[in-house]
Design an enzyme around this catalytic site. Structure first.
Site, PDB file in Angstrom:
ATOM      1  N   ALA A  49       0.966  -1.233  -0.001  1.00 48.77           N
ATOM      2  CA  ALA A  49      -0.057   0.046   0.007  1.00 48.77           C
ATOM      3  C   ALA A  49       0.959   1.231  -0.068  1.00 48.77           C
ATOM      4  O   ALA A  49       1.883   1.499   0.639  1.00 48.77           O
ATOM      5  CB  ALA A  49      -0.968   0.042   1.427  1.00 48.77           C
ATOM      6  N   GLU A  50       0.640   2.267  -0.832  1.00 51.72           N
ATOM      7  CA  GLU A  50       1.246   3.359  -0.923  1.00 51.72           C
ATOM      8  C   GLU A  50       1.714   4.242   0.330  1.00 51.72           C
ATOM      9  O   GLU A  50       2.468   5.042   0.353  1.00 51.72           O
ATOM     10  CB  GLU A  50       0.738   4.380  -2.139  1.00 51.72           C
ATOM     11  CG  GLU A  50       0.496   3.761  -3.196  1.00 51.72           C
ATOM     12  CD  GLU A  50      -0.777   3.508  -3.541  1.00 51.72           C
ATOM     13  OE1 GLU A  50      -1.451   4.237  -4.332  1.00 51.72           O
ATOM     14  OE2 GLU A  50      -1.318   2.351  -3.024  1.00 51.72           O
ATOM     15  N   ASN A  51       0.704   4.067   1.411  1.00 51.14           N
ATOM     16  CA  ASN A  51       0.631   4.709   2.775  1.00 51.14           C
ATOM     17  C   ASN A  51       1.791   4.002   3.360  1.00 51.14           C
ATOM     18  O   ASN A  51       1.959   4.521   4.561  1.00 51.14           O
ATOM     19  CB  ASN A  51      -0.334   5.028   2.984  1.00 51.14           C
ATOM     20  CG  ASN A  51      -1.480   3.698   3.608  1.00 51.14           C
ATOM     21  OD1 ASN A  51      -1.173   2.829   2.673  1.00 51.14           O
ATOM     22  ND2 ASN A  51      -1.987   3.458   4.699  1.00 51.14           N
ATOM     23  N   GLY A  52       2.560   3.024   2.996  1.00 47.71           N
ATOM     24  CA  GLY A  52       3.489   2.262   3.868  1.00 47.71           C
ATOM     25  C   GLY A  52       3.166   0.880   4.539  1.00 47.71           C
ATOM     26  O   GLY A  52       3.602   0.733   5.530  1.00 47.71           O
TER      27      GLY A  52
END
Length: 220
Positions: A49-52
């Protein structure tokens, strides 16, 4: 030609069949997020996920949501064994480095050449292009899950996209409530049809020309 819960699940289940053991996979907002709930037995993938988050899992059961654990779209997720966290700059560096094997995205339109439009309808408010631009260009394979037609009944599988593009020539596979289509050098190949739809239904609701093989798989 609505998109009910059962139809969304069927699309997500079909998309999950594209996952192979050991892949790093990114899921976009909407139907793609459900793919995590239908990974085939015996297949282990790392959801990014791009948010980490690495090793994100499926949606939590009602009442078991963690207010501090969500995907890039802000929806609650779970984590699986081996999960780890990083900041978003590192998560995006993984994308830009080409570490994502498959990204599964939603779309507003896809052209027969694999051009993707999925971030804005001119005149409407939007939060931003998000991670779709990087994912569309850098993931090794891009799969799109979407309605076959828009709210006006017009095909979203186009000769050329009318809406602003996210990336050109990136999409390899399109899965809708009606069909599964592969973008090839020869054109758009109709691979599978979702029952109760027929070849005629798909052709009549697809603006782009379709290559129709002799043997087509029908999905219950």
């Amino acid at each position: 030609m609505g998109m009910g819960k059962e139809t969304r699940v069927r699309i997500a289940m079909r998309a999950a069949q594209e996952l192979k053991d050991g892949m790093a996979v990114n899921l976009g907002i909407g139907i793609p997020t459900q793919v995590a709930d239908y990974v085939p037995e015996g297949i282990h993938v790392v959801f990014h996920a791009e948010n980490g988050i690495l090793c994100a899992g499926g949606a939590p059961l009602p009442g078991e949501e963690d207010a501090f654990l969500c995907n890039a779209g802000g929806y609650p997720v779970t984590i699986t064994n081996g999960a780890s966290y990083c900041d978003s700059s590192i998560a995006f560096a993984m994308i830009r480095r080409g570490c994502i094997d498959i990204t599964i995205l939603g779309a507003l339109e896809v052209s027969e050449h694999g051009d993707l439009a999925n971030w804005i309808v001119p005149g409407k408010r939007v939060a931003g292009i998000g991670g779709a631009m990087e994912l569309a260009q850098k993931a090794k394979k891009v799969i799109v899950l979407m309605n076959h037609v828009n709210r006006q009944g017009e095909s979203k599988v186009k000769n050329q996209c009318d809406l602003p593009l996210t990336a050109r020539g990136c999409v390899k596979l399109i899965i809708t409530e009606m069909a599964v289509m592969e973008v090839t050098d020869q054109g758009l190949l109709l691979k599978e049809i979702m029952l109760p739809y027929t070849i005629e239904d798909v052709v009549n609701h697809t603006e782009a020309a379709l290559i129709i093989p002799e043997n087509i798989t029908y999905i219950q």
